[in-house]
Design a protein around this motif. Structure first.
Motif, PDB file in Angstrom:
ATOM      1  N   ALA A   1       0.315  -1.329  -0.187  1.00 19.69           N
ATOM      2  CA  ALA A   1      -0.233  -0.227  -0.030  1.00 19.69           C
ATOM      3  C   ALA A   1       0.518   1.676   0.236  1.00 19.69           C
ATOM      4  O   ALA A   1       0.844   2.427  -0.012  1.00 19.69           O
ATOM      5  N   GLY A   2       1.792   1.520   0.259  1.00 14.61           N
ATOM      6  CA  GLY A   2       2.864   2.652   0.542  1.00 14.61           C
ATOM      7  C   GLY A   2       2.799   3.178   1.654  1.00 14.61           C
ATOM      8  O   GLY A   2       3.594   4.462   1.681  1.00 14.61           O
ATOM      9  N   LEU A   3       2.445   2.251   2.113  1.00 17.00           N
ATOM     10  CA  LEU A   3       2.231   2.780   3.248  1.00 17.00           C
ATOM     11  C   LEU A   3       3.745   3.700   4.594  1.00 17.00           C
ATOM     12  O   LEU A   3       4.725   2.631   4.746  1.00 17.00           O
ATOM     13  N   GLY A   4       3.632   4.516   5.219  1.00 11.87           N
ATOM     14  CA  GLY A   4       4.965   5.381   6.374  1.00 11.87           C
ATOM     15  C   GLY A   4       4.337   4.824   7.678  1.00 11.87           C
ATOM     16  O   GLY A   4       3.140   4.887   7.445  1.00 11.87           O
ATOM     17  N   VAL A   5       5.236   3.844   8.366  1.00  8.34           N
ATOM     18  CA  VAL A   5       5.151   4.360   9.331  1.00  8.34           C
ATOM     19  C   VAL A   5       5.398   4.918  10.396  1.00  8.34           C
ATOM     20  O   VAL A   5       7.238   4.552  10.422  1.00  8.34           O
TER      21      VAL A   5
ATOM     22  N   ARG B   1      12.648  -4.791   7.508  1.00  4.75           N
ATOM     23  CA  ARG B   1      12.960  -5.182   6.410  1.00  4.75           C
ATOM     24  C   ARG B   1      12.152  -5.268   4.940  1.00  4.75           C
ATOM     25  O   ARG B   1      12.560  -5.972   4.347  1.00  4.75           O
ATOM     26  N   ALA B   2      10.405  -5.492   5.248  1.00  5.90           N
ATOM     27  CA  ALA B   2       9.729  -5.422   4.205  1.00  5.90           C
ATOM     28  C   ALA B   2      10.272  -4.160   3.094  1.00  5.90           C
ATOM     29  O   ALA B   2       9.122  -4.387   2.523  1.00  5.90           O
ATOM     30  N   GLY B   3      11.099  -2.633   3.775  1.00  8.84           N
ATOM     31  CA  GLY B   3      11.112  -2.498   2.945  1.00  8.84           C
ATOM     32  C   GLY B   3      10.046  -1.203   3.216  1.00  8.84           C
ATOM     33  O   GLY B   3       9.886  -0.203   2.747  1.00  8.84           O
ATOM     34  N   ILE B   4       9.374  -1.084   3.656  1.00  3.87           N
ATOM     35  CA  ILE B   4       8.432   0.566   4.417  1.00  3.87           C
ATOM     36  C   ILE B   4       9.210   0.888   4.712  1.00  3.87           C
ATOM     37  O   ILE B   4       9.713   0.470   6.723  1.00  3.87           O
ATOM     38  N   PRO B   5       9.382   2.972   5.049  1.00  2.00           N
ATOM     39  CA  PRO B   5       9.996   3.484   5.861  1.00  2.00           C
ATOM     40  C   PRO B   5       9.253   4.081   7.645  1.00  2.00           C
ATOM     41  O   PRO B   5       7.938   3.648   7.136  1.00  2.00           O
ATOM     42  N   VAL B   6       9.969   3.045   8.195  1.00  4.01           N
ATOM     43  CA  VAL B   6       9.751   3.332   9.937  1.00  4.01           C
ATOM     44  C   VAL B   6      10.749   4.593  10.593  1.00  4.01           C
ATOM     45  O   VAL B   6      11.606   4.779  10.249  1.00  4.01           O
TER      46      VAL B   6
ATOM     47  N   ARG C   1      12.490  11.689   7.450  1.00  4.11           N
ATOM     48  CA  ARG C   1      12.290  13.099   6.000  1.00  4.11           C
ATOM     49  C   ARG C   1      11.135  12.234   4.720  1.00  4.11           C
ATOM     50  O   ARG C   1      10.331  12.447   4.222  1.00  4.11           O
ATOM     51  N   ARG C   2      11.979  10.354   4.332  1.00  3.63           N
ATOM     52  CA  ARG C   2      10.617   9.508   4.072  1.00  3.63           C
ATOM     53  C   ARG C   2       9.722   9.683   3.690  1.00  3.63           C
ATOM     54  O   ARG C   2       8.760   9.889   3.111  1.00  3.63           O
ATOM     55  N   VAL C   3       9.034   8.927   5.383  1.00  2.40           N
ATOM     56  CA  VAL C   3       7.844   9.313   5.864  1.00  2.40           C
ATOM     57  C   VAL C   3       7.302  10.707   5.587  1.00  2.40           C
ATOM     58  O   VAL C   3       6.022  10.793   4.572  1.00  2.40           O
ATOM     59  N   LEU C   4       8.082  11.844   5.637  1.00  3.57           N
ATOM     60  CA  LEU C   4       6.557  12.766   5.416  1.00  3.57           C
ATOM     61  C   LEU C   4       6.557  13.208   3.751  1.00  3.57           C
ATOM     62  O   LEU C   4       6.119  14.736   3.746  1.00  3.57           O
TER      63      LEU C   4
END
Length: 424
Positions: free
Chosen positions: A276-280, A311-316, A362-365
């Protein structure tokens, strides 16, 4: 005027710099960094091994004895609530208690109070090195519901040369969508809320995402901020935003339930979140304070599943969340505090924790890359110290902050310690 760190700094307005000399990077290397214009922005144009010191020059900062990193970005703040603990004197308690205390206590504050406290909290962020912040601002339950939104929007304008402020309209299910539209009209950038805390989480999630889609704006939702329960909203959130344009912000904040799910359930959810491209955003200081109070033995941590998500590449990213309000009596508006707590409570390496409050934040924002690398925006923080671990462990107050290629804050401390003579 020549600007050399260590001398008296007389500037009161942001002043541009073109070269930083003798800085130590996170990898331990000593470098000289040059800044220059590109595409309407100030970026890093070169990073070279440090040369021998030369005479002071205009536009040059001597950063010998300092560690240079990307300026932190605060991914989750509540500037409207900040600095209210001493006024409200709430009881120590859990999340429902804090929500109740704020709902009752917020009626005491007029627009001027919201503006003054938000400005004070934002300036504390700047002094500590943060040059971008996303703040949730309540659509208030009493009086003029949008006074907090207007106040923080005014602070954003007032401090526009010092820090970038993004506003999330945080609305509860007792307020109609017309107020959410009004908040967006009054200066909010994103739709926010906490669907999981309502009687019908899916209906509330749908209501909020409907408005976001109507207004073509992004979202940052308080998501599954609890430790135990057989329901969660993140799967529905992920399914709904999967088809959104790639550049539209979609953030899930807190996500503490992910940290306590059985591994089999977590393994099913993580690919959905990634797809879904979610950032956490995890918020260790506030969630460690609020959550787990009903588990006096083997108290669980209010931290999301940082490792599996990364590990799944999700930005946290890691945020400070609340600062001295009913949700947290402490907090010093310092990203290094957040990073240190993430190391301890989140079991991540120090360099990862720093990344979570800088580059990953910054990536999440949705902000462009920054930091001491060629082509990146000139958003930089220099902290006195000998290594990245040193500055993370000690969080020295001696700092120099660069925003858009200009120095916006310098903090210097002095220390005197008596010498003890030994008998021979």
């Amino acid at each position: 005027m020549t600007a050399v760190l260590g001398s008296t700094v007389k500037h009161r307005l942001p002043h541009k710099v073109s070269k930083l000399v003798g800085a130590r990077l996170a990898d331990g290397s000593l470098v000289d960094v040059e800044l220059g214009p590109e595409g309407g922005h100030v970026v890093v144009t070169s990073v070279r091994p440090a040369a021998e010191p030369g005479p002071p020059a205009d536009g040059t900062l001597n950063l010998r004895g300092y560690v240079l990193i990307t300026a932190p970005a605060e991914p989750h703040a509540h500037l409207d609530k900040a600095l209210t603990w001493d006024v409200l004197r709430p009881a120590l308690g859990d999340l429902p208690g804090a929500i109740a205390a704020w709902r009752e206590g917020s009626a005491r504050f007029d627009e001027d109070s919201f503006r003054e406290r938000a400005a004070c909290a934002a300036l504390a962020l700047v002094r500590n090195g943060t040059t971008a912040v996303r703040t949730h601002v309540d659509v208030l339950p009493s009086g003029d519901p949008l006074r907090g939104i207007r106040a923080v929007a005014a602070v954003r304008e007032q401090l526009r040369d010092l820090i970038d402020i993004e506003i999330v309209a945080l609305i509860k299910d007792y307020s109609g969508v017309e107020l959410l539209h009004g908040a967006l009209d009054a200066g909010a950038d994103l739709v926010g809320g906490s669907p999981h805390s309502t009687a019908d989480p899916v209906a509330e999630l749908t209501r909020l995402l409907d408005v976001a889609e109507q207004r073509c704006v992004g979202t940052d939702l308080h998501t599954d901020e609890f430790l135990a329960g057989d329901h969660h909203t993140i799967a529905d959130y992920a399914a709904r935003v999967r088809s959104w344009p790639q550049d539209r912000i979609r953030t899930a904040s807190h996500c503490t339930r992910l940290g306590t799910l059985p591994r089999s359930e977590l393994d099913e959810l993580v690919p959905q979140i990634a797809d879904a491209g979610l950032g956490v955003v995890t918020n260790p200081i506030t969630n460690l304070y609020l959550q787990g109070r009903d588990h006096p033995v083997a108290t669980p941590r209010g931290i999301t599943a940082i490792g599996p998500l990364r590990r799944a590449g999700i930005p946290v990213a890691a945020g400070a969340d609340n600062v001295r309000d009913p949700f947290n009596p402490l907090g010093r508006s310092d990203a290094l505090e957040t990073a240190a707590l993430t190391v301890i409570a989140g079991h991540v390496p120090p360099e990862v924790a720093v990344e979570m409050v800088t580059d990953e934040a910054r990536r999440v924002l949705g902000l462009p890359p920054a930091g001491p690398r060629v082509g990146a925006r000139a958003e930089l923080l220099a902290v006195r110290g000998v290594s990245l671990l040193d500055v993370l462990a000690n969080a020295p107050a001696d700092r120099l902050v660069i925003h858009r290629g200009a120095v916006v804050s310098v903090s210097e401390t002095t220390t005197w310690t008596a010498q003890v003579e030994r008998n021979r």
